[in-house]
Write an enzyme that holds these catalytic residues in place. Sequence first.
Site, PDB file in Angstrom:
ATOM      1  N   GLY A   9       0.808  -1.224   0.000  1.00  0.00           N
ATOM      2  CA  GLY A   9       0.000   0.000   0.000  1.00  0.00           C
ATOM      3  C   GLY A   9       0.836   1.267   0.000  1.00  0.00           C
ATOM      4  N   GLY A  15       2.036   4.677   3.767  1.00  0.00           N
ATOM      5  CA  GLY A  15       2.866   3.751   2.987  1.00  0.00           C
ATOM      6  C   GLY A  15       3.839   4.486   2.084  1.00  0.00           C
ATOM      7  N   TYR A 162     -13.663  -2.591  11.201  1.00  0.00           N
ATOM      8  CA  TYR A 162     -12.313  -2.019  11.173  1.00  0.00           C
ATOM      9  C   TYR A 162     -11.579  -2.287  12.492  1.00  0.00           C
ATOM     10  CZ  TYR A 162      -8.532   1.371  10.584  1.00  0.00           C
ATOM     11  OH  TYR A 162      -7.290   1.969  10.489  1.00  0.00           O
TER      12      TYR A 162
END
Length: 277
Positions: A9, A15, A162
Site C-alpha cells: 500500500g 505507505g 475495522y
Amino acid sequence: LHKTIVITGTTSGIGTQTAIALAGEGHTIYMLVRNVAKGEREKRNILVQTRNANVHVVECDLANLSSVHKAADELKAKLGSINVLINNAGGIFQQRGLSKDGFEMTFAANHLGHFLLTLSLMPLLEKGQARIINISSEAHKAAKVDFDDLQSEKSYKSIKAYGAAKLFNIYFAQSLAEKYADKGITAYSLHPGVVDTRFWIDYKGFFKFLLKLGRRFMVTAKQGAETPVYLATQPGIENLSGLYFKNKEVAKPAAIAHDAQAREKLWAISEQLVNLH
Ligand SMILES: NC(=O)c1ccc[n+]([C@@H]2O[C@H](COP(=O)([O-])OP(=O)(O)OC[C@H]3O[C@@H](n4cnc5c(N)ncnc54)[C@H](OP(=O)(O)O)[C@@H]3O)[C@@H](O)[C@H]2O)c1
C-alpha cells in the site's frame, strides 16, 4: 547496512512516506500496490526525491488471494531474502463489500491478504532474519470480535469491522513473534497516530469517534511514517518482538489484545480461509 524492504500500500499516505523515508536511507524497496500505474508514478517521485534507483513496483491486491500468491511468487523469483516486511495497506469501508474471494472487504484487505502474503514469503523472511511490521490502529480498542460472524453477514458496522481487523493485525504480529522466534523472525504492531491521509475521505462517523478519544489534530503522513520507519531500522529492539508501538515506543494495547485463545483461533481460521493446509 542496506536492507531489502517490502511495503504494501505505497500509493498513498503512510505507505508512501514510509517508502520515501526508507529509500532515502538507501534501502532496496519493493512497493506492493494494487494500482501499478499509480505505483510507478510514486516510484518516479521517490527516484527524484531520494536518487535511490533500487525501488521496485510489484502488483498485489491484498483483497485478491490469487494476486497475493502471484506477488509472493514474483518476489521469490527475484529475491534471496527479505529483511523487513511492512504490512500497511488497508482502510475502513462505509458499506459492506466483498473481496475477490468473497470475504468481507475490511477483513480481507487489512488482515487476510497480509496473512497469506506473510506466510507465503516466510522462506525469504527467514533467510533475511526479518522484522515484520503490521500497521494496526488505536481503533482496535473498540473491537468486539464475533467469530461466528467474522464476515459481518448478520450485521455490518464499519467501525466494528475495522476495529476487529486492526485487533487482528496485533494478534497476527504476536503470533508471528511467538511461532517464528526460533527462526530469527521478529514481529511488531503499531498505531501510526491520527494521520491526515486519504483514509478519512467520506468517513465522518469514524472521525467523530476518534475525536471522542481526545485527539485534536492530525499529524502528517510523514509523521505517521515515523514509527514504521523506526521499527524497520532501529537496532536492538528484537527483545520487544510481539509488542504494540505508538510514537516509537512500546504502548499498551486493549485488554482484548491479550486474549491468547482468540489469537490462536484467528490463526487457525485464517489458515483455513487461505487454504494453507
Ligand atoms: N490515517 C490514520 O489516521 C490511520 C490511523 C491508524 C491506522 N491507519 C492505518 O494505516 C494504514 C495506511 O493507511 P493511510 O492512512 O495511509 O490511508 P490511505 O492514504 O488511504 O492509504 C491506503 C493505502 O492502502 C492501499 N490499499 C487499500 N486497499 C488495498 C488492497 N486491497 N490492496 C492493495 N493495496 C490496498 C491503498 O491503495 P490505493 O492507492 O490503490 O487505494 C493505499 O496505498 C492502514 O492500514 C490504516 O488502517 C491509519
